[in-house]
Motif scaffolding. Structure first.
Motif, short mmCIF file in Angstrom:
data_model
loop_
_atom_site.label_atom_id
_atom_site.label_comp_id
_atom_site.label_asym_id
_atom_site.label_seq_id
_atom_site.Cartn_x
_atom_site.Cartn_y
_atom_site.Cartn_z
N GLU A 33 0.81 -1.32 0.00
CA GLU A 33 0.19 -0.01 -0.01
C GLU A 33 0.85 1.27 0.04
OE1 GLU A 33 -4.17 -0.26 2.41
OE2 GLU A 33 -2.46 -1.48 3.45
N ASP A 34 1.91 1.12 0.77
CA ASP A 34 2.60 2.63 0.92
C ASP A 34 3.39 3.11 -0.36
OD1 ASP A 34 4.25 0.23 1.21
OD2 ASP A 34 5.74 1.30 2.60
N TRP A 46 -5.90 6.46 3.34
CA TRP A 46 -4.52 6.00 3.61
C TRP A 46 -4.40 6.76 5.05
CZ3 TRP A 46 -0.65 2.80 3.27
CH2 TRP A 46 0.64 3.30 3.79
N TRP A 77 -2.48 3.78 6.73
CA TRP A 77 -1.39 4.07 7.74
C TRP A 77 -1.49 3.57 8.81
CZ3 TRP A 77 0.99 6.12 11.99
CH2 TRP A 77 2.30 6.89 11.64
N LEU A 98 -0.34 -0.05 8.76
CA LEU A 98 0.99 -0.16 8.37
C LEU A 98 1.83 0.16 9.80
CD1 LEU A 98 3.46 -0.57 6.54
CD2 LEU A 98 3.45 1.71 6.10
N LEU A 105 4.73 8.74 4.27
CA LEU A 105 5.26 7.62 3.74
C LEU A 105 6.28 7.14 4.58
CD1 LEU A 105 5.42 8.42 -0.06
CD2 LEU A 105 3.80 6.69 1.04
N ARG A 147 8.69 4.32 6.85
CA ARG A 147 9.27 3.10 6.92
C ARG A 147 9.22 2.18 8.27
NH1 ARG A 147 15.26 3.54 4.42
NH2 ARG A 147 14.70 1.29 4.11
N HIS A 161 11.58 7.39 7.18
CA HIS A 161 11.03 7.81 5.95
C HIS A 161 11.85 7.02 4.54
CE1 HIS A 161 14.37 10.36 5.09
NE2 HIS A 161 14.28 10.78 6.37
#
Length: 455
Positions: free
Chosen positions: A202-203, A276, A281, A284, A296, A298, A314
């Motif tokens: 998704e990201d 998102w 988000w 994730l 976004l 990491r 990031h």
């Protein structure tokens, strides 16, 4: 400039010319073992003469030692100090610079003393890299640039009189061959890359969608935080683009206060960002996003990722680079030849102009630098910028509609993340965006697609 010197220099003193006509004086003597010692003596002959007398007296009394902080230290020793300094200063490329010095400079020049390094030694290093390292011309020039930066600092520290890496004769450094031309993605390929599917996480789908609708560079997208999105702006949301990742200035800005951009958020991108933020988000990162969080991130808990001291919160140009994009494109049946992440930028500009955007208005969305001189005196309001972006006719391929809901506790009347504008964005095509219809901007009507297997 003063009168030129006509008398010869005292024995053991010599001069080196610096930038802008300046001169530095150095002393030359031998220690108790008969080894030659060169040391920076100062800005005048008198200073150099006093230091030379002092050093000869120390050698005669047997008290002279080579100072560890002087120019007598080797390139290896000074490189360690310089890299440590770069880390303390927070230089983002310090690790990469250390690797360049370790792999390509120190094996050849590591044992040479700073005071004894000459331009011919730098030239010989470059010729060696060209002949046997297998590096590209650009990489060799990068190695030389790092070495030159280190020696410039040594000159500032008065450990050497001049930077021997500067002013190499023409032809020694290899010519920087322009990299292959990068082609844009086609409209069909863009729509396939921004459609959620099981083959692309998704990201990364969000990253490709942001790039496709904004034309932003990889560093700008990696540095996007939730606080940068003005969801109250109309007729489209505003991305206040001021810095890229790590808070660095934008690519074409001279400093952190110059050349900001306000980027309109396309209606399709608004709906994706809303979904998102509300669902993707938190799924994730295992928590709700905060204003200072990266759009976004990491995640350290992602399967297959091993912890590493260089892990950043990031994405970077490496984690969103050509290899990642190529891998995802091949999974979707797209030939990625001559394309990379920068191709999204080319595609956005190409498709926006094809769909009717004025190039002079679009430039204010995608670039920091103005075009012609008259452009510096031209002001475009917010709505023309929105029109230039909203005219793009690309959209994710539709699937079944996802209802974005969550159970609410008793008395909970707010949005899942405390931002009602995100909750309503997925229905923006039904409620309309204020002022868009009156300006001739028709919101797109496709629903938020589900994650699917590629057809």
């Amino acid at each position: 400039m003063g009168r030129p010197r006509t008398k010869p220099l005292p024995r053991g003193i010599y001069e080196r010319k610096l930038a802008r006509g300046r001169v530095a004086y150095w002393i030359d003597f031998r220690d108790a073992n008969g080894e030659r010692v060169q040391e920076h003596g100062g800005a005048t002959i008198a200073e150099a003469a006093r230091l030379l007398d002092q050093r000869r007296d120390e050698v005669a009394r047997g008290t002279f030692t080579r100072a560890t902080g002087s120019s007598e230290q080797t390139i290896t020793a000074y490189a360690e100090r310089w890299i440590a300094l770069r880390r303390r200063e927070g230089v983002r490329t310090a690790e990469r610079e250390q690797a360049m010095l370790r792999d390509h400079v120190l094996p050849t020049l590591g044992g040479v003393r700073l005071a004894e390094l000459r331009p011919r030694d730098i030239a010989e290093l470059v010729r060696h890299l060209v002949a046997s390292s297998g590096l590209s011309p650009k990489s060799i020039r990068n190695v030389h640039s790092v070495l030159s930066a280190m020696l410039s600092r040594a000159r500032f520290d008065e450990l050497i009189a001049d930077n021997p890496a500067k002013g190499l004769p023409k032809g020694i450094l290899p010519k920087n061959v322009r990299r292959r031309e990068v082609a844009p993605w086609t409209r069909d390929e863009i729509e396939r890359l921004i459609t959620p599917c099981d083959d692309v996480s998704e990201d990364f789908t969000v990253a490709y969608t942001i790039a496709s609708y904004t034309g932003a560079r990889v560093g700008e997208i990696a540095g996007l935080r939730w606080r940068d999105l003005d969801t109250a702006a109309r007729p489209l949301w505003r991305w206040a683009l001021r810095t890229q990742y790590d808070g660095l200035p934008l690519k074409t800005a001279r400093n952190t206060s110059e050349s900001p951009r306000d980027v309109p958020i396309h209606p399709e991108l608004q709906r994706l960002l809303a979904a998102w933020k509300i669902e993707g988000w938190p799924r994730l990162m295992l928590r709700a996003p905060r204003p200072d969080d990266f759009v976004l991130p990491r995640p350290p808990h992602r399967e297959g990722r091993r912890p590493h001291f260089r892990d950043l919160p990031h994405h970077t140009s490496s984690s969103l680079g050509a290899r990642v994009v190529h891998r995802h494109a091949k999974k979707l049946g797209i030939d990625p030849a001559k394309r990379d992440f920068h191709s999204f930028r080319r595609s956005m500009i190409t498709l926006a102009r094809t769909d009717g955007a004025r190039h002079d208005v679009l430039e204010r969305v995608t670039h920091n630098a103005a075009g012609e001189q008259i452009d510096g005196y031209t002001y475009f309001g917010w709505e023309p910028l929105c029109e230039a972006v909203a005219c793009m006719r690309i959209a994710p391929r539709t699937g079944r509609v996802i209802e974005l809901r969550r159970p609410r506790a008793a008395g909970d009347s707010g949005d899942a993340l405390g931002d009602a504008s995100f909750a309503g964005a997925r229905n923006a095509h039904e409620t309309g965006l204020s002022g868009m219809e009156s300006r001739g901007i028709e919101p797109l009507t496709s629903s938020m697609p589900s994650r699917r297997s590629p057809s």
